[in-house]
Design a protein around this motif. Structure first.
Motif, PDB file in Angstrom:
ATOM      1  N   SER A  12       0.869  -1.173   0.000  1.00 16.39           N
ATOM      2  CA  SER A  12       0.000   0.000   0.000  1.00 16.39           C
ATOM      3  C   SER A  12       0.909   1.227   0.000  1.00 16.39           C
ATOM      4  O   SER A  12       2.132   1.105  -0.152  1.00 16.39           O
ATOM      5  N   ASP A  13       0.325   2.394   0.166  1.00 17.64           N
ATOM      6  CA  ASP A  13       1.137   3.615   0.171  1.00 17.64           C
ATOM      7  C   ASP A  13       2.116   3.648   1.336  1.00 17.64           C
ATOM      8  O   ASP A  13       3.149   4.321   1.260  1.00 17.64           O
ATOM      9  N   HIS A  14       1.781   2.938   2.426  1.00 13.94           N
ATOM     10  CA  HIS A  14       2.601   3.035   3.635  1.00 13.94           C
ATOM     11  C   HIS A  14       3.121   1.690   4.127  1.00 13.94           C
ATOM     12  O   HIS A  14       3.672   1.607   5.218  1.00 13.94           O
ATOM     13  N   VAL A  15       2.952   0.635   3.338  1.00 16.14           N
ATOM     14  CA  VAL A  15       3.371  -0.704   3.754  1.00 16.14           C
ATOM     15  C   VAL A  15       4.121  -1.370   2.610  1.00 16.14           C
ATOM     16  O   VAL A  15       3.727  -1.261   1.442  1.00 16.14           O
ATOM     17  N   ALA A  61       6.399  -4.419   6.540  1.00 15.93           N
ATOM     18  CA  ALA A  61       6.596  -3.339   7.499  1.00 15.93           C
ATOM     19  C   ALA A  61       5.862  -2.085   7.063  1.00 15.93           C
ATOM     20  O   ALA A  61       5.696  -1.816   5.870  1.00 15.93           O
ATOM     21  N   LYS A  62       5.440  -1.323   8.057  1.00 18.52           N
ATOM     22  CA  LYS A  62       4.854  -0.014   7.815  1.00 18.52           C
ATOM     23  C   LYS A  62       5.983   0.996   7.672  1.00 18.52           C
ATOM     24  O   LYS A  62       6.839   1.114   8.546  1.00 18.52           O
ATOM     25  N   THR A  63       6.002   1.724   6.571  1.00 17.62           N
ATOM     26  CA  THR A  63       7.089   2.660   6.297  1.00 17.62           C
ATOM     27  C   THR A  63       6.798   3.986   6.988  1.00 17.62           C
ATOM     28  O   THR A  63       6.386   4.967   6.357  1.00 17.62           O
ATOM     29  N   LEU A  88      13.089   1.037   3.224  1.00 13.94           N
ATOM     30  CA  LEU A  88      12.893  -0.328   2.724  1.00 13.94           C
ATOM     31  C   LEU A  88      12.418  -0.328   1.278  1.00 13.94           C
ATOM     32  O   LEU A  88      12.725  -1.243   0.518  1.00 13.94           O
ATOM     33  N   ARG A  89      11.664   0.677   0.892  1.00  9.10           N
ATOM     34  CA  ARG A  89      11.142   0.743  -0.479  1.00  9.10           C
ATOM     35  C   ARG A  89      12.267   0.862  -1.506  1.00  9.10           C
ATOM     36  O   ARG A  89      12.102   0.469  -2.661  1.00  9.10           O
TER      37      ARG A  89
END
Length: 445
Positions: A236-239, A291-293, A301-302
């Motif tokens: 997702s946008d944040h994971v 993980a949640k970024t 991580l991205r």
């Protein structure tokens, strides 16, 4: 991912946690008794304060060795008790150790001051100058006071983990200084060959446990498995999910629900360790973390490149099916806490109910996977959305969703506030404590 077939142990009434905890209690109590016997055999000084100083010093030395065992991350204790509880015990035992050391110093200084014409400060300076090992003890105490100060919650929240960890490493220097002080000035240490052999064995075993658990095992496993990033997938946008593969992963003793301390060996991240749970049950070919970024470290991580070398410490954690006591299970997850729960769903047998609590539908990470997996396993999946108030997992609501909740094992993972509220609800519903499993993933407690 295809799950590596593992023979799942049947539910048992004998709790692995209780067995390991009892073992630690018995070990500590037995050593307290041994130390007390050696103290009595060494004889008493004429000054009561000196007597108390020696006794508190001996108990402090024992507690210091026990501290090393608690943080050694030995698999036997970690899988049965969990790093979160062991870290919490280490923290509280550490404060007890600090008070014992302070008492030891105060009793000894004031005891010797009673027999001389010096004041306490002058007496301390005289002891440090004239008695071998005392100066090293003073330095060790100063280091432990410093570590204790930065371990207080108010200070700990202001420090990055890496900064806190670096300061904490001075504890090992304090241990060495304290041990050499005991050799040089400890009357009980040299009271008999048996006492000397005991203390050398105790300190040797404590230091060896740290060396094995914190150095040898991680190095051995990483040399064997040669882990590398094989894919980075935005969920997702944040994971984001990171897939890691390596050699002979079928020999890695990882289980669904556990986590690793991950270091991605890039130029700007090699020194950062982050605890991420496995978000899929190990299949013997690759591992996946999700993980949640949120912070700078996790946001990076991205940008991980495929082929990046990985150094992983673990697996850690007691949030596994080893602790089942009932055939059926209730899984409760909140937010990104779904990651170890999703892995558990893949491994569990028996009837499973999964409750996933998020603010909005868009926050439901891995929901398509969960739907497919629940359908394949014959599990019930409840997605609960909305603000945290009113509490949609209050006793009445949870009892309505899962009428037989008291007959199930319950695994809980989510934000601290949600986890605390759910555990309170489970107690109000009368779920027996042995059936409740929750682990708070944190490096520093």
């Amino acid at each position: 991912m295809t799950t590596l077939h593992r023979v799942q142990p049947p539910p048992t009434a004998v709790r692995p946690t209780a067995v390991a905890r009892a073992g630690l209690y018995v070990l500590l109590a037995a050593n307290v008794a041994v130390v007390t016997v050696f103290f009595l055999q060494a004889g008493f000084a004429s000054n009561a304060l000196i007597v108390m100083g020696r006794l508190t010093g001996l108990y402090a030395a024992l507690l210091m060795a026990f501290q090393l065992l608690l943080v050694a991350r030995l698999p036997f204790f970690d899988r049965r008790i969990g790093m979160d509880r062991l870290t919490s015990w280490h923290r509280w035992v550490g404060f007890g150790l600090l008070w014992l050391l302070l008492a030891h110093g105060v009793f000894i200084v004031f005891g010797y001051a009673q027999g001389s014409s010096m004041g306490p400060v002058d007496q301390l300076v005289d002891l440090a100058e004239t008695v071998e090992g005392v100066l090293r003890a003073v330095v060790a105490l100063a280091l432990i006071i410093m570590v204790g100060a930065v371990s207080a919650r108010s200070a700990r929240r202001r420090l990055a983990y890496e900064t806190w960890h670096f300061i904490h490493l001075y504890t090992y220097l304090a241990v060495v200084l304290a041990f050499t002080h005991q050799i040089a000035a400890g009357s009980t240490f040299t009271a008999s060959p048996t006492a000397t052999a005991y203390w050398y064995t105790l300190w040797g075993a404590a230091l060896a446990s740290v060396l094995v658990g914190r150095v040898v095992l991680p190095l051995r496993r990483n040399l064997r498995h040669q882990l590398r990033v094989t894919a980075v997938v935005p969920e997702s946008d944040h994971v984001v999910s990171v897939y890691v593969s390596g050699r002979d992963l079928d020999r890695l003793p990882a289980r669904a629900g556990q986590f690793f301390l991950w270091r991605f060996l890039t130029r700007d991240r090699w020194w950062q360790a982050n605890p991420f749970s496995l978000s899929a049950a190990p299949d013997g070919n690759r591992l996946r973390l999700t993980a949640k970024t949120a912070g700078d470290g996790t946001a990076a991580l991205r940008q991980l490149a495929v082929g990046t070398r990985v150094f992983a410490e673990g697996p850690y954690g007691a949030f596994t099916t080893m602790h089942r006591t009932r055939p059926d299970t209730l899984l409760i997850a909140g937010g990104v806490g779904i990651t170890p729960v999703r892995a558990l769903l893949e491994e569990l047998h028996g009837h499973v109910v999964l409750i996933y609590r998020v603010a909005t539908d868009q926050d439901a990470v891995l929901y398509d996977e969960l739907t497919e997996l629940a359908h394949a396993k014959g599990a019930q999946l409840h997605l609960i959305t909305g603000p945290s108030t009113p509490d949609k997992l209050a006793p009445h609501e949870l009892g309505r969703l899962v009428p037989d909740v008291t007959e199930r094992d319950v695994y809980v993972c989510g934000p601290p506030g949600m986890t605390t509220a759910v555990l309170r609800t489970l107690r109000q519903l009368g779920v027996p404590k042995p059936q409740i499993h929750a682990e708070r993933f944190s490096l520093a407690g």
